[in-house]
Design an enzyme around this catalytic site. Structure first.
Site, PDB file in Angstrom:
ATOM      1  CB  CYS A 120      57.595 -17.417  49.118  1.00 16.33           C
ATOM      2  SG  CYS A 120      55.688 -18.687  50.065  1.00 16.33           S
ATOM      3  CB  CYS A 178      60.433  -8.658  46.516  1.00 12.26           C
ATOM      4  SG  CYS A 178      60.933 -10.673  44.861  1.00 12.26           S
TER       5      CYS A 178
END
Lengths: 390, 211
Positions: B36, B107
Site C-alpha cells: 500500500c 493515512c
C-alpha cells in the site's frame, strides 16, 4: 542553489528562447490560418511556414513531407495511430493488436478503449531491464494482427527497444508497426530509412519546444482513418485549426538539439548514477545500463517512499518524479516497475531524474548531495530494512 | 511555493516527533504494508499503576501525511491513559494537523489503527482484556491479516497464503500454502506466531507448510 532545479524534463520542458523567437511572428504578424494556394497572401505565407516546418520535421526522421502530420501532442498522435488503424482495418483484416506492458498511457489506454469495443489486445511481457520479449511477439502475431505498438524508449526507466528488429518482424508478418518515440526523438538516432516503422509518435514538449504540438509519421500507403473530423487539414487525416506557431516552434526545437547536447546529457546522467551508487546504499538502478535514453535515470531507494522523497526535494526547490502510488493521479504504483518484476516497495521508492538543456553538472552534484541526506533521514524513521522484529 | 500540504503537516513531516523504537516495549504494533506504500510501527511504555502512556515512539514508511499523522498521534497519546488514548479518532488526528487532503485521510486512519493495536497488544500482554472474546477461526484470520507476505507486500490472508485455520481447546492450527524450505517460510511463521500468541485463550500454536 538560488534557483529551481528542474529534473522532470520527461514530463515537460522549459521553452528555449530561440523557439519563442521563431514562433513570435506567427502570433503577432502572420497570424492567419494556412489557406489553399489560391487564398490571400497572408494565408499563403502561413501555409508556406507550415509546409517548411513539416518538411524539416519529416526530414529529421528521414521521411517525405507528405508522411508527417501535426497533432496536438504525443497523446493525440498515439490515439490516432491505434484508433485510426483499428478503424481502417478492424472490419477488413482483423481485430488483433499487440502492445507492450510498459507503454505510456496514450497507447495503453487507446488499446484498452479498443478492447472494450471488441478488439483483442495482447500485452506483451518485458524482461527485468524492460526489453520486450521478441520471441513472444513473433508467436503472438497472427493473420488477424493489424497493429503492433511498441515504444522506442520507455518514459520512466529509459530503456530503448530494438525497434529495428521488432519492425522487421512486423513487416515480415505483414503487420503495421507503430512506435511511440516521444522520449527518444532527437535524443537517439531514428531514421525511417533504417527503421521499418509505419507510424511514429513524436512531440515538441520533451525537447524545449512548445506544449500542444506533436506529430505522427505515417509511412506512405499505411491504412489509417481519421478520428478527428474538421476541415481538410493535414492531408485530410486530422481536422482542426493548424497550429502554425506550434509547428514552427516544433521544427525550431528539433533544429536546436545536437549530438554535443546529447553527450552532455549522457555525461550528467552517468554522474547521477555514479554519485548515487557511491553515496547511498541499498539502491536499485532501473532499466538497462547501456541501451537507454541519454537524459534519463531511474533509481529505486529501498525502505523509503517516493512521495516523501519528492516533497523533501521540493523544499530544496528540486523537482523530480516518482513511480510511487502516492504521487500518481490514480493512486497506483508504476506499471513499468511492476512489469520489470519490481515489487511494490521498489515502485514506491523509485525516482526518475530526466534532464534537459538547462541542467548543469553543478546541479547534478547538489541534487545527489541533498538526496543522500534526505534518504538517510527517511531511513532513520522507516521500520523497513532494519534487523529487528516488530 | 505551493506545497500539497498545510504548514502544520509540513512541520511534522520535516521534524517528526517521537521517532524511533523502544527497547522492550510494553506494547507494540505494526500496521499497513509496503504494497500500500504505507506502514506505521508504534511502541509504548505504560505505567502499570496509572495506565498512563509514559513514552511512545513510532516509525513510518510512507508519504508525508503518513509521517505527519504518526507524529501527531504520538503527541496526542503521550501522557494519556490507555483508555483515553484508545478513544483518539482519526478525525482528531487530522484536525490536530489542520486537515489533510481527502485523498490522504486513509493515512490518518492507519496511524490511529496502529495506536489502538499497540494498546491492545499491551492489554493482552498484561491480562487487561476485560471482555474475553473466545478465539475463533475468524479471530485468527483477522490477526493473520496483519502478517505480511514479503513476496507480494500484502498480508498473508489477502494473498491466499493461509490455506487452513482451526481452533480447538486453545490449540491453533494453521496451514500455510508455501514450501517449508521457502525463503520466507520462517519469517512468516514467526510473524504469525507473534500476532496470535497474545490471545488470552491460546495455549498452543501449530503451523505447518503445505509442501
Amino acid at each position: 542553489m538560488d534557483k529551481n532545479i528542474y529534473m522532470d524534463n520527461a514530463a515537460a520542458t522549459r521553452l528555449d528562447e530561440k523557439v519563442m523567437e521563431a514562433m513570435k511572428p506567427f502570433f503577432f504578424e502572420n497570424y492567419s490560418i494556412a489557406t489553399s494556394e489560391f487564398g490571400y497572401s497572408m494565408g499563403i505565407d502561413a501555409k508556406n511556414a507550415l509546409d517548411e516546418a513539416r518538411t524539416f520535421l519529416a526530414k529529421s526522421l528521414g521521411a517525405e513531407n507528405t508522411e508527417f502530420i501535426f497533432t496536438s501532442g504525443s497523446a493525440e498522435s498515439s490515439n490516432l495511430a491505434l484508433k485510426g488503424v483499428a478503424k481502417a482495418l478492424g472490419s477488413k483484416k482483423g481485430k488483433h493488436i499487440i502492445i507492450s506492458k510498459i507503454e505510456d498511457f496514450p497507447v495503453l489506454y487507446s488499446a484498452k478503449t479498443l478492447e472494450k469495443e471488441g478488439f483483442k489486445i495482447d500485452y506483451i511481457d518485458v524482461d527485468e531491464f524492460g526489453f520486450v520479449n521478441i520471441e513472444e511477439l513473433e508467436n503472438l502475431i497472427t493473420e488477424e494482427t493489424i497493429l503492433v505498438s511498441i515504444q522506442h524508449a520507455n518514459q520512466e526507466i529509459g530503456t530503448l527497444q530494438d525497434i529495428q528488429k521488432i519492425g522487421n518482424l512486423c513487416w515480415k508478418k505483414h503487420t503495421i508497426f507503430h512506435t511511440d518515440a516521444t522520449h527518444s526523438f532527437t535524443r537517439v538516432p531514428l531514421d525511417v530509412k533504417d527503421i521499418p516503422a509505419d507510424l511514429i509518435t513524436v512531440s515538441a514538449h520533451t525537447i524545449h519546444g512548445p506544449k500542444g504540438i506533436g506529430g505522427l509519421y505515417i509511412r506512405k500507403g499505411t491504412p489509417i482513418a481519421k478520428i478527428m473530423d474538421g476541415g481538410f487539414q493535414e492531408f485530410n487525416l486530422r481536422g482542426g485549426m493548424d497550429n502554425i506557431p506550434g509547428a514552427v516552434g516544433f521544427a525550431k526545437a528539433v533544429e536546436l538539439v545536437n549530438d554535443e547536447e546529447n553527450k552532455r546529457l549522457q555525461a550528467m546522467s552517468n554522474k547521477i548514477v555514479e554519485m548515487i551508487v557511491a553515496k547511498i546504499p541499498e539502491v536499485t538502478i532501473n532499466g538497462d545500463k547501456i541501451k537507454r535514453l541519454p537524459q534519463n535515470t531511474n533509481i529505486s531507494f529501498h525502505f523509503v517512499e517516493g512521495e516523501s522523497i519528492t516533497l523533501h526535494l521540493d523544499m530544496y526547490d528540486i523537482a523530480v518524479s516518482t513511480g510511487s502510488a502516492c504521487f500518481s493521479r490514480s493512486l497506483e504504483a508504476s506499471h513499468v516497475i511492476a512489469a520489470i518484476g519490481g515489487d511494490h516497495e521498489r515502485a514506491h521508492g523509485s525516482i526518475r531524474f530526466s534532464l534537459g538543456r538547462y541542467n548543469t553538472m553543478e546541479e547534478v552534484e547538489y541534487v545527489v548531495e541533498t538526496l543522500a541526506d534526505i534518504i538517510k533521514k527517511l531511513r532513520i524513521i522507516s521500520p523497513l530494512g532494519k534487523e529487528k522484529e516488530v | 511555493m505551493s506545497f500539497p500540504y498545510n504548514d502544520i503537516v509540513l512541520e511534522h513531516f520535516k521534524n517528526p516527533r517521537n521517532i524511533g523504537s523502544i527497547e522492550n516495549p510494553d506494547g507494540k504494533a505494526m500496521e499497513g504494508s509496503p504494497a500500500c506504500g504505507d506502514m506505521v510501527s508504534l511502541y509504548l511504555k505504560v505505567d502499570p499503576k496509572t495506565l498512563i502512556i509514559t513514552d511512545i515512539k513510532f516509525e513510518s514508511y510512507g508519504c508525508a501525511s503518513n509521517i505527519a499523522t504518526g507524529s501527531i498521534i504520538t503527541e496526542l497519546a503521550k501522557g494519556k491513559t490507555i483508555g483515553e488514548a484508545k478513544k483518539i479518532t482519526w478525525k482528531q488526528a487530522s484536525d490536530a494537523l489542520g486537515g489533510l487532503p481527502s485523498i490522504k485521510v486513509h493515512c490518518s486512519v492507519l496511524a490511529v489503527e496502529s495506536l489502538r493495536a499497540a494498546i491492545q497488544n499491551y492489554e493482552e500482554k498484561h491480562g487487561l482484556i476485560t471482555e474475553k472474546v473466545e478465539t475463533t477461526e475468524e479471530v485468527i484470520r483477522k490477526r493473520l491479516k496483519k502478517v505480511m507476505n514479503p513476496i507480494k507486500g500484502l498480508d498473508m490472508v489477502t494473498t491466499n497464503l493461509v490455506k487452513e485455520v482451526s481452533v480447538k481447546d486453545g490449540i491453533v492450527h494453521i496451514s500455510i500454502d508455501l514450501p517449508e524450505n521457502h525463503q520466507f517460510a520462517n519469517a512468516i511463521k514467526s510473524d504469525a506466531i507473534e500476532k496470535i500468541e497474545t490471545l488470552w485463550d491460546v495455549k498452543e500454536i501449530n503451523i505447518d507448510f503445505t509442501e
